[in-house]
Motif scaffolding. Structure first.
Motif, mmCIF file in Angstrom:
data_model
loop_
_atom_site.group_PDB
_atom_site.id
_atom_site.type_symbol
_atom_site.label_atom_id
_atom_site.label_comp_id
_atom_site.label_asym_id
_atom_site.label_seq_id
_atom_site.Cartn_x
_atom_site.Cartn_y
_atom_site.Cartn_z
ATOM 1 N N GLY A 1 18.202 -26.007 -129.907
ATOM 2 C CA GLY A 1 19.187 -25.050 -129.402
ATOM 3 C C GLY A 1 18.770 -24.463 -128.064
ATOM 4 N N GLN A 2 17.485 -24.177 -127.926
ATOM 5 C CA GLN A 2 16.984 -23.660 -126.656
ATOM 6 C C GLN A 2 17.052 -24.725 -125.566
ATOM 7 N N PHE A 3 16.804 -25.977 -125.932
ATOM 8 C CA PHE A 3 16.937 -27.072 -124.971
ATOM 9 C C PHE A 3 18.374 -27.124 -124.441
ATOM 10 N N SER A 4 19.343 -27.060 -125.348
ATOM 11 C CA SER A 4 20.749 -27.100 -124.935
ATOM 12 C C SER A 4 21.089 -25.925 -124.031
ATOM 13 N N LEU A 5 20.550 -24.762 -124.347
ATOM 14 C CA LEU A 5 20.809 -23.574 -123.544
ATOM 15 C C LEU A 5 20.166 -23.678 -122.162
ATOM 16 N N LEU A 6 18.917 -24.098 -122.107
ATOM 17 C CA LEU A 6 18.259 -24.281 -120.809
ATOM 18 C C LEU A 6 19.010 -25.314 -119.974
ATOM 19 N N ASN A 7 19.431 -26.395 -120.615
ATOM 20 C CA ASN A 7 20.182 -27.438 -119.912
ATOM 21 C C ASN A 7 21.504 -26.887 -119.371
ATOM 22 N N ALA A 8 22.163 -26.022 -120.147
ATOM 23 C CA ALA A 8 23.431 -25.434 -119.706
ATOM 24 C C ALA A 8 23.244 -24.518 -118.493
ATOM 25 N N LEU A 9 22.037 -23.993 -118.328
ATOM 26 C CA LEU A 9 21.757 -23.097 -117.198
ATOM 27 C C LEU A 9 21.221 -23.841 -115.983
ATOM 28 N N ASN A 10 20.993 -25.129 -116.105
ATOM 29 C CA ASN A 10 20.442 -25.930 -115.017
ATOM 30 C C ASN A 10 21.565 -26.284 -114.032
ATOM 31 N N ARG A 11 21.903 -25.316 -113.205
ATOM 32 C CA ARG A 11 23.008 -25.458 -112.253
ATOM 33 C C ARG A 11 22.553 -24.963 -110.880
ATOM 34 N N PRO A 12 23.260 -25.360 -109.833
ATOM 35 C CA PRO A 12 22.898 -24.894 -108.495
ATOM 36 C C PRO A 12 23.005 -23.374 -108.343
ATOM 37 N N ASN A 13 23.997 -22.773 -109.022
ATOM 38 C CA ASN A 13 24.206 -21.325 -108.941
ATOM 39 C C ASN A 13 24.230 -20.741 -110.349
ATOM 40 N N PRO A 14 23.638 -19.568 -110.538
ATOM 41 C CA PRO A 14 23.615 -18.955 -111.869
ATOM 42 C C PRO A 14 25.033 -18.699 -112.388
ATOM 43 N N PRO A 15 25.342 -19.195 -113.583
ATOM 44 C CA PRO A 15 26.677 -18.994 -114.136
ATOM 45 C C PRO A 15 26.782 -17.655 -114.877
ATOM 46 N N PRO A 16 28.002 -17.140 -115.009
ATOM 47 C CA PRO A 16 28.205 -15.974 -115.864
ATOM 48 C C PRO A 16 28.113 -16.365 -117.342
ATOM 49 N N ILE A 17 27.965 -15.380 -118.196
ATOM 50 C CA ILE A 17 27.805 -15.617 -119.633
ATOM 51 C C ILE A 17 29.005 -16.355 -120.229
ATOM 52 N N GLY A 18 30.213 -15.971 -119.847
ATOM 53 C CA GLY A 18 31.425 -16.533 -120.457
ATOM 54 C C GLY A 18 31.498 -18.055 -120.437
ATOM 55 N N THR B 1 28.120 -12.695 -128.027
ATOM 56 C CA THR B 1 27.078 -11.945 -128.726
ATOM 57 C C THR B 1 25.974 -12.881 -129.214
ATOM 58 N N THR B 2 26.351 -14.018 -129.777
ATOM 59 C CA THR B 2 25.371 -15.002 -130.251
ATOM 60 C C THR B 2 24.575 -15.559 -129.074
ATOM 61 N N LEU B 3 25.257 -15.835 -127.974
ATOM 62 C CA LEU B 3 24.567 -16.337 -126.782
ATOM 63 C C LEU B 3 23.569 -15.300 -126.269
ATOM 64 N N THR B 4 23.978 -14.053 -126.214
ATOM 65 C CA THR B 4 23.083 -12.993 -125.743
ATOM 66 C C THR B 4 21.839 -12.913 -126.618
ATOM 67 N N ALA B 5 22.017 -13.022 -127.930
ATOM 68 C CA ALA B 5 20.874 -12.994 -128.851
ATOM 69 C C ALA B 5 19.967 -14.209 -128.629
ATOM 70 N N ALA B 6 20.559 -15.377 -128.365
ATOM 71 C CA ALA B 6 19.772 -16.595 -128.143
ATOM 72 C C ALA B 6 19.003 -16.531 -126.825
ATOM 73 N N LEU B 7 19.511 -15.778 -125.864
ATOM 74 C CA LEU B 7 18.856 -15.651 -124.559
ATOM 75 C C LEU B 7 17.631 -14.753 -124.595
ATOM 76 N N LYS B 8 17.618 -13.778 -125.508
ATOM 77 C CA LYS B 8 16.539 -12.781 -125.516
ATOM 78 C C LYS B 8 15.140 -13.387 -125.598
ATOM 79 N N PRO B 9 14.860 -14.320 -126.547
ATOM 80 C CA PRO B 9 13.503 -14.880 -126.570
ATOM 81 C C PRO B 9 13.188 -15.716 -125.330
ATOM 82 N N LEU B 10 14.196 -16.360 -124.764
ATOM 83 C CA LEU B 10 13.973 -17.153 -123.554
ATOM 84 C C LEU B 10 13.687 -16.245 -122.361
ATOM 85 N N GLU B 11 14.354 -15.114 -122.311
ATOM 86 C CA GLU B 11 14.082 -14.141 -121.251
ATOM 87 C C GLU B 11 12.691 -13.529 -121.457
#
Length: 151
Positions: free
Chosen positions: A47-64, A75-85
């Motif tokens: 799940g963290q791999f998928s999330l990191l991959n989703a953030l691998n973009r030229p410009n930081p995307p918004p949460i939505g 809310t689930t995404l925000t919770a999943a981001l906390k340990p990565l942050e």
């Protein structure tokens, strides 16, 4: 005394043997376990791999848009981001154009972890695809995509 609202044992077997949702859930859990085990040396879960991959973009995307891509609520995404942050893999910053919005980005450490994980993912993914019986991997992806978009 028979309750008309009871479900027959035959129905239980029918659901067990034919339910697309049940089979998709079981397959998802099995795949997640395999990828979690394989990605353990990189220090992340599937799940963290998928999330990191989703953030691998030229410009930081918004949460939505990230939540939408991953089929997660915000809310689930925000919770999943906390340990990565916390682990220094992602940043969450205010959008300078909209102070109410947050932008998500990979740190240098996050990029390194993702780069280490991609070859692991690539090897396991190829092995799983090669082991699929009869079904062409692209046909399976297409069917799963259709189901996820139907929503």
């Amino acid at each position: 005394m028979s309750n008309e609202r009871e479900t027959s044992f035959e129905t239980t077997h029918l659901v067990r043997d034919t339910c697309l949702c049940l089979h998709a859930q079981r397959a998802a859990r099995a795949l997640s376990r395999r990828f979690d085990e394989a990605l353990r040396p990189a220090g992340i879960t599937s799940g963290q791999f998928s999330l990191l991959n989703a953030l691998n973009r030229p410009n930081p995307p918004p949460i939505g848009p990230v939540a939408q891509l991953l089929a997660m609520d915000r809310t689930t995404l925000t919770a999943a981001l906390k340990p990565l942050e916390r682990d220094g893999l992602v940043t969450i910053t205010r959008d300078p154009d909209d102070r109410r919005s947050r932008l998500l980005g990979l740190t240098d450490k996050g990029r390194e972890v993702l780069a280490a994980a991609v070859p692991i993912w690539r090897d396991l993914h190829a092995a799983i695809e090669a082991g699929l019986p009869v079904l062409e991997p692209e046909a399976l992806r297409g069917a799963l995509r259709s189901l996820s978009q139907a929503g």
